[in-house]
Write a protein that holds these residues in place. Sequence first.
Motif, PDB file in Angstrom:
ATOM      1  N   VAL A  47     -31.818  35.089  -6.211  1.00 58.78           N
ATOM      2  CA  VAL A  47     -30.997  34.050  -5.587  1.00 58.78           C
ATOM      3  C   VAL A  47     -31.089  32.808  -6.475  1.00 58.78           C
ATOM      4  O   VAL A  47     -32.170  32.268  -6.684  1.00 58.78           O
ATOM      5  N   VAL A  48     -29.950  32.407  -7.000  1.00 60.08           N
ATOM      6  CA  VAL A  48     -29.905  31.276  -7.926  1.00 60.08           C
ATOM      7  C   VAL A  48     -29.239  30.095  -7.225  1.00 60.08           C
ATOM      8  O   VAL A  48     -28.226  30.259  -6.542  1.00 60.08           O
ATOM      9  N   CYS A  49     -29.848  28.929  -7.382  1.00 57.32           N
ATOM     10  CA  CYS A  49     -29.265  27.712  -6.814  1.00 57.32           C
ATOM     11  C   CYS A  49     -29.046  26.719  -7.951  1.00 57.32           C
ATOM     12  O   CYS A  49     -29.950  26.487  -8.752  1.00 57.32           O
ATOM     13  N   ARG A  50     -27.843  26.165  -8.025  1.00 54.86           N
ATOM     14  CA  ARG A  50     -27.494  25.285  -9.151  1.00 54.86           C
ATOM     15  C   ARG A  50     -27.044  23.923  -8.660  1.00 54.86           C
ATOM     16  O   ARG A  50     -26.256  23.826  -7.712  1.00 54.86           O
ATOM     17  N   ASN A  51     -27.523  22.888  -9.345  1.00 55.42           N
ATOM     18  CA  ASN A  51     -27.101  21.517  -9.055  1.00 55.42           C
ATOM     19  C   ASN A  51     -26.276  20.918 -10.184  1.00 55.42           C
ATOM     20  O   ASN A  51     -25.459  20.037  -9.966  1.00 55.42           O
ATOM     21  N   VAL A  52     -26.552  21.391 -11.382  1.00 48.23           N
ATOM     22  CA  VAL A  52     -25.927  20.866 -12.603  1.00 48.23           C
ATOM     23  C   VAL A  52     -25.482  22.077 -13.420  1.00 48.23           C
ATOM     24  O   VAL A  52     -26.200  23.084 -13.466  1.00 48.23           O
ATOM     25  N   ALA A  53     -24.325  21.988 -14.056  1.00 50.09           N
ATOM     26  CA  ALA A  53     -23.834  23.135 -14.841  1.00 50.09           C
ATOM     27  C   ALA A  53     -24.742  23.405 -16.036  1.00 50.09           C
ATOM     28  O   ALA A  53     -25.145  22.478 -16.748  1.00 50.09           O
ATOM     29  N   ALA A  54     -25.075  24.675 -16.241  1.00 53.44           N
ATOM     30  CA  ALA A  54     -25.882  25.104 -17.396  1.00 53.44           C
ATOM     31  C   ALA A  54     -25.777  26.621 -17.493  1.00 53.44           C
ATOM     32  O   ALA A  54     -25.288  27.278 -16.563  1.00 53.44           O
ATOM     33  N   GLY A  55     -26.224  27.157 -18.610  1.00 53.34           N
ATOM     34  CA  GLY A  55     -26.358  28.603 -18.772  1.00 53.34           C
ATOM     35  C   GLY A  55     -25.089  29.370 -18.484  1.00 53.34           C
ATOM     36  O   GLY A  55     -23.997  28.989 -18.917  1.00 53.34           O
ATOM     37  N   SER A  56     -25.235  30.459 -17.706  1.00 55.71           N
ATOM     38  CA  SER A  56     -24.097  31.369 -17.502  1.00 55.71           C
ATOM     39  C   SER A  56     -22.971  30.721 -16.692  1.00 55.71           C
ATOM     40  O   SER A  56     -21.804  31.075 -16.856  1.00 55.71           O
ATOM     41  N   LEU A  57     -23.304  29.758 -15.836  1.00 58.96           N
ATOM     42  CA  LEU A  57     -22.231  29.085 -15.073  1.00 58.96           C
ATOM     43  C   LEU A  57     -21.329  28.296 -16.031  1.00 58.96           C
ATOM     44  O   LEU A  57     -20.095  28.334 -15.905  1.00 58.96           O
ATOM     45  N   SER A  58     -21.957  27.611 -16.962  1.00 61.78           N
ATOM     46  CA  SER A  58     -21.182  26.856 -17.954  1.00 61.78           C
ATOM     47  C   SER A  58     -20.299  27.783 -18.766  1.00 61.78           C
ATOM     48  O   SER A  58     -19.123  27.483 -19.015  1.00 61.78           O
ATOM     49  N   GLN A  59     -20.882  28.922 -19.172  1.00 64.68           N
ATOM     50  CA  GLN A  59     -20.119  29.875 -19.981  1.00 64.68           C
ATOM     51  C   GLN A  59     -18.950  30.449 -19.194  1.00 64.68           C
ATOM     52  O   GLN A  59     -17.821  30.500 -19.672  1.00 64.68           O
ATOM     53  N   ARG A  60     -19.253  30.878 -17.955  1.00 65.04           N
ATOM     54  CA  ARG A  60     -18.234  31.570 -17.162  1.00 65.04           C
ATOM     55  C   ARG A  60     -17.033  30.685 -16.870  1.00 65.04           C
ATOM     56  O   ARG A  60     -15.894  31.127 -16.895  1.00 65.04           O
ATOM     57  N   PHE A  61     -17.302  29.415 -16.561  1.00 66.19           N
ATOM     58  CA  PHE A  61     -16.204  28.543 -16.134  1.00 66.19           C
ATOM     59  C   PHE A  61     -15.860  27.458 -17.149  1.00 66.19           C
ATOM     60  O   PHE A  61     -15.066  26.559 -16.859  1.00 66.19           O
ATOM     61  N   GLY A  62     -16.478  27.524 -18.324  1.00 68.45           N
ATOM     62  CA  GLY A  62     -16.180  26.540 -19.360  1.00 68.45           C
ATOM     63  C   GLY A  62     -16.568  25.125 -18.970  1.00 68.45           C
ATOM     64  O   GLY A  62     -15.889  24.168 -19.333  1.00 68.45           O
TER      65      GLY A  62
END
Length: 274
Positions: A114-129
């Motif tokens: 279970v991943v919780c994100r507050n700031v864009a980084a890693g795979s989230l940044s890659q997936r959504f640019g």
Amino acid sequence: MQLRAFFVFPLAAKPSLWEKAHMTTRRKKIYEGKAKILYEGPEPGTLIQYFKDDATAFNAQKKAILEGKGVINNRISEYVMTKLNSIGVQNHLIRRLNLREQLIREVEIIPLEVVCRNVAAGSLSQRFGLPEGQALPRSIIEFYLKDDKLSDPMVAEEHITAFNWASTQEIDDMMALTLRVNDFLTGLFAGVGITLVDFKVEFGRIYENDFSRVILADEISPDSCRLWDSQTNEKLDKDRFRRDMGDVIEGYTEVARRLGIMKEMPTVIQGGLH
Ligand SMILES: Nc1ncnc2c1ncn2[C@@H]1O[C@H](COP(=O)(O)OP(=O)(O)O)[C@@H](O)[C@H]1O
Ligand SMILES: [Mg+2]
């Protein structure tokens, strides 16, 4: 803030011959993972979680030994889990036993990260640019299937319930608990000048009579969190290893130092980091 590599890691951070002998002769190994080993505990329903110095990334394609990592993660995870318990977030920690080991409650691990994100980084940044470091409009929770052979694919709630990895109620519980962990840890780290960018947690079931309940398990450490210096955005976590930035242990040590728990690791020479 600049990290300086002044500190020396203790010999005691390595398991002694006695410890090794004890581990191999007297205990049953239940599971050896990438970063930790689980041994049978002293009582039924308990396990001993041993923190190794092994570091892996990109589904274990990249490997290294980071001397002292296990000691620091054991202590940081103990600290965080103890604090979480005190605010009512139940977890598997019973107590830390020594530099590298903690006694934990055995749970039936739910096979999800279970991943919780507050700031864009890693795979989230890659997936959504999204540029790394961009604040998210709100905290986002994601689920990944814990399966190295499949490279931990992201899954939707539909998959989780259809394949019976967890029930709808368990998903709700995991999300509520993860948000509480996020709120608490965001504040804890902000207080010591660290931004909690994102983190990964695992949950497990404990059975009481005919009911099961979900509690927090595994570890919370710089291996499982993105932690950036609030002033400079300098990374103090496993991304230093993933991205070959060097000074990985120095980053982890800095997190422990800011949390005020370095002084409880007496064999580490103090004062090398500022
Ligand atoms: N309280 C617990 N009871 C049973 N299993 C646990 C508990 N806490 C963590 N685990 C499991 O123990 C393993 C810890 O070792 P780790 O090196 O992280 O393994 P992995 O390579 O599978 O991530 C993980 O698979 C984790 O799911
Ligand atoms: Mg793991």
